[in-house]
Scaffold this motif. Structure first.
Motif, PDB file in Angstrom:
ATOM      1  N   GLU B   1     -36.414 -78.371  65.580  1.00  0.00           N
ATOM      2  CA  GLU B   1     -35.669 -79.232  64.656  1.00  0.00           C
ATOM      3  C   GLU B   1     -34.171 -79.026  64.873  1.00  0.00           C
ATOM      4  N   PRO B   2     -33.421 -80.129  64.993  1.00  0.00           N
ATOM      5  CA  PRO B   2     -31.964 -80.007  65.219  1.00  0.00           C
ATOM      6  C   PRO B   2     -31.293 -79.280  64.067  1.00  0.00           C
ATOM      7  N   GLU B   3     -30.244 -78.507  64.396  1.00  0.00           N
ATOM      8  CA  GLU B   3     -29.597 -77.731  63.363  1.00  0.00           C
ATOM      9  C   GLU B   3     -28.364 -78.448  62.840  1.00  0.00           C
ATOM     10  N   VAL B   4     -28.288 -78.506  61.535  1.00  0.00           N
ATOM     11  CA  VAL B   4     -27.146 -79.108  60.857  1.00  0.00           C
ATOM     12  C   VAL B   4     -26.683 -78.127  59.793  1.00  0.00           C
ATOM     13  N   THR B   5     -25.402 -77.815  59.783  1.00  0.00           N
ATOM     14  CA  THR B   5     -24.892 -76.936  58.736  1.00  0.00           C
ATOM     15  C   THR B   5     -23.968 -77.738  57.828  1.00  0.00           C
ATOM     16  N   GLN B   6     -23.878 -77.290  56.596  1.00  0.00           N
ATOM     17  CA  GLN B   6     -22.995 -77.942  55.630  1.00  0.00           C
ATOM     18  C   GLN B   6     -22.170 -76.867  54.919  1.00  0.00           C
ATOM     19  N   THR B   7     -20.913 -77.212  54.678  1.00  0.00           N
ATOM     20  CA  THR B   7     -20.045 -76.305  53.921  1.00  0.00           C
ATOM     21  C   THR B   7     -19.258 -77.102  52.886  1.00  0.00           C
ATOM     22  N   PRO B   8     -18.963 -76.497  51.725  1.00  0.00           N
ATOM     23  CA  PRO B   8     -19.511 -75.219  51.262  1.00  0.00           C
ATOM     24  C   PRO B   8     -20.947 -75.397  50.787  1.00  0.00           C
ATOM     25  N   SER B   9     -21.617 -74.304  50.486  1.00  0.00           N
ATOM     26  CA  SER B   9     -22.971 -74.429  49.946  1.00  0.00           C
ATOM     27  C   SER B   9     -22.914 -74.812  48.471  1.00  0.00           C
ATOM     28  N   HIS B  10     -21.844 -74.378  47.788  1.00  0.00           N
ATOM     29  CA  HIS B  10     -21.660 -74.721  46.385  1.00  0.00           C
ATOM     30  C   HIS B  10     -20.174 -74.942  46.124  1.00  0.00           C
ATOM     31  N   GLN B  11     -19.859 -76.050  45.481  1.00  0.00           N
ATOM     32  CA  GLN B  11     -18.476 -76.385  45.152  1.00  0.00           C
ATOM     33  C   GLN B  11     -18.403 -76.688  43.661  1.00  0.00           C
ATOM     34  N   VAL B  12     -17.508 -75.979  42.994  1.00  0.00           N
ATOM     35  CA  VAL B  12     -17.264 -76.251  41.574  1.00  0.00           C
ATOM     36  C   VAL B  12     -15.865 -76.826  41.464  1.00  0.00           C
ATOM     37  N   THR B  13     -15.728 -77.943  40.766  1.00  0.00           N
ATOM     38  CA  THR B  13     -14.423 -78.588  40.671  1.00  0.00           C
ATOM     39  C   THR B  13     -14.224 -79.160  39.282  1.00  0.00           C
ATOM     40  N   GLN B  14     -12.966 -79.417  38.957  1.00  0.00           N
ATOM     41  CA  GLN B  14     -12.647 -80.043  37.684  1.00  0.00           C
ATOM     42  C   GLN B  14     -12.684 -81.557  37.837  1.00  0.00           C
ATOM     43  N   MET B  15     -13.089 -82.227  36.798  1.00  0.00           N
ATOM     44  CA  MET B  15     -13.108 -83.685  36.797  1.00  0.00           C
ATOM     45  C   MET B  15     -11.738 -84.237  37.202  1.00  0.00           C
ATOM     46  N   GLY B  16     -11.736 -85.227  38.083  1.00  0.00           N
ATOM     47  CA  GLY B  16     -10.495 -85.829  38.539  1.00  0.00           C
ATOM     48  C   GLY B  16      -9.967 -85.224  39.829  1.00  0.00           C
ATOM     49  N   GLN B  17     -10.505 -84.079  40.234  1.00  0.00           N
ATOM     50  CA  GLN B  17     -10.060 -83.443  41.481  1.00  0.00           C
ATOM     51  C   GLN B  17     -10.758 -84.078  42.681  1.00  0.00           C
ATOM     52  N   GLU B  18     -10.122 -83.928  43.839  1.00  0.00           N
ATOM     53  CA  GLU B  18     -10.699 -84.403  45.096  1.00  0.00           C
ATOM     54  C   GLU B  18     -11.533 -83.294  45.715  1.00  0.00           C
ATOM     55  N   VAL B  19     -12.658 -83.661  46.307  1.00  0.00           N
ATOM     56  CA  VAL B  19     -13.462 -82.681  47.043  1.00  0.00           C
ATOM     57  C   VAL B  19     -13.789 -83.247  48.425  1.00  0.00           C
ATOM     58  N   ILE B  20     -13.910 -82.353  49.368  1.00  0.00           N
ATOM     59  CA  ILE B  20     -14.329 -82.722  50.721  1.00  0.00           C
ATOM     60  C   ILE B  20     -15.532 -81.869  51.088  1.00  0.00           C
ATOM     61  N   LEU B  21     -16.621 -82.535  51.411  1.00  0.00           N
ATOM     62  CA  LEU B  21     -17.837 -81.860  51.835  1.00  0.00           C
ATOM     63  C   LEU B  21     -17.972 -82.039  53.343  1.00  0.00           C
ATOM     64  N   ARG B  22     -18.372 -80.962  54.004  1.00  0.00           N
ATOM     65  CA  ARG B  22     -18.407 -80.992  55.469  1.00  0.00           C
ATOM     66  C   ARG B  22     -19.802 -80.807  56.028  1.00  0.00           C
ATOM     67  N   CYS B  23     -20.032 -81.482  57.137  1.00  0.00           N
ATOM     68  CA  CYS B  23     -21.316 -81.441  57.835  1.00  0.00           C
ATOM     69  C   CYS B  23     -21.010 -81.165  59.299  1.00  0.00           C
ATOM     70  N   VAL B  24     -21.679 -80.181  59.864  1.00  0.00           N
ATOM     71  CA  VAL B  24     -21.430 -79.840  61.257  1.00  0.00           C
ATOM     72  C   VAL B  24     -22.753 -79.812  62.015  1.00  0.00           C
TER      73      VAL B  24
END
Lengths: 110, 112
Positions: B1-24
């Motif tokens: 099975e091809p390997e895919v990683t994602q970061t972060p595993s857990h992100q906590v943020t305040q409402m209205g903030q920007e988040v970036i989720l990554r996939c490698v």
């Protein structure tokens, strides 16, 4: 609207039993039907079915697709506690997206 | 099975903030997908990305969402101004062969 419906939603059996999970679908531009196992986090791939009537097998798991009746089943024989998971069925819509069912939560009691 | 990683595993943020989720993905792939799963609900398609362009997006993927592949390997999902209802598991997937999609381990996003 595309729709995938799984039944039952929840199933509890004893170790060693055989189970059959059901999936019906209405997906435009249907290409294939996929089964996944979801334990704690990510869905892990089990089977992809594209042709009617051809059974796919992997150990104690097997699956078949009926494109006339828009239906698929997943069978697990001689169940083990490690088979406990949520089983997801998904229709591939034109190779652009998967449409998932709500899943069947399978619990195997020792 | 091809390997895919994602970061972060857990992100906590305040409402209205920007988040970036990554996939490698470990190796080169052309087809990328983002899905989300709100706790207790079904997995929902967000967007598909092929050859560095969005090929399809769902109604959920509104102007607050964007995707890009900035350096030819990482595949990112940005949520510009997070809302409480954005709290979910976000899965990246890659397509291998004809139709099989393989999923990364997911990022749990919690918006407070």
């Amino acid at each position: 609207e595309d729709k995938v419906v799984q039944s039952p939603l929840s199933l509890v059996v004893h170790e060693g039993d055989t189970v059959t999970l059901n999936c019906s679908y209405e997906v435009t531009n249907f290409r294939s039907l996929l089964w996944y196992k979801q334990e704690k986090k990510a869905p892990t791939f089990l089977f992809m079915l594209t042709s009617s009537g051809i059974e796919k097998k992997s150990g104690r798991l097997s699956s078949i697709l009926d494109k006339k009746e828009l239906f698929s089943i997943l069978n697990i024989t001689a169940t083990q506690t490690g088979d406990s998971a949520v089983y997801l069925c998904a229709g591939d819509e034109g190779a652009q997206k998967l449409v998932f069912g709500q899943g069947t939560r399978l619990t195997i009691n020792p | 099975e091809p390997e895919v990683t994602q970061t972060p595993s857990h992100q906590v943020t305040q409402m209205g903030q920007e988040v970036i989720l990554r996939c490698v993905p470990i190796s080169n792939h052309l087809y990328f997908y983002w899905y989300r799963q709100i706790l207790g609900q079904k997995v929902e398609f967000l967007v598909s990305f092929y050859n560095n362009e969005i090929s399809e997006k769902s109604e959920i993927f509104d102007d607050q969402f964007s995707v890009e592949r900035p350096d030819g390997s990482n595949f990112t999902l940005k949520i510009r101004s997070t809302k409480l209802e954005d709290s979910a598991m976000y899965f990246c997937a890659i397509k291998v062969g004809t139709d099989t999609q393989y999923f990364g381990p997911g990022t749990r996003l919690t918006v407070l």
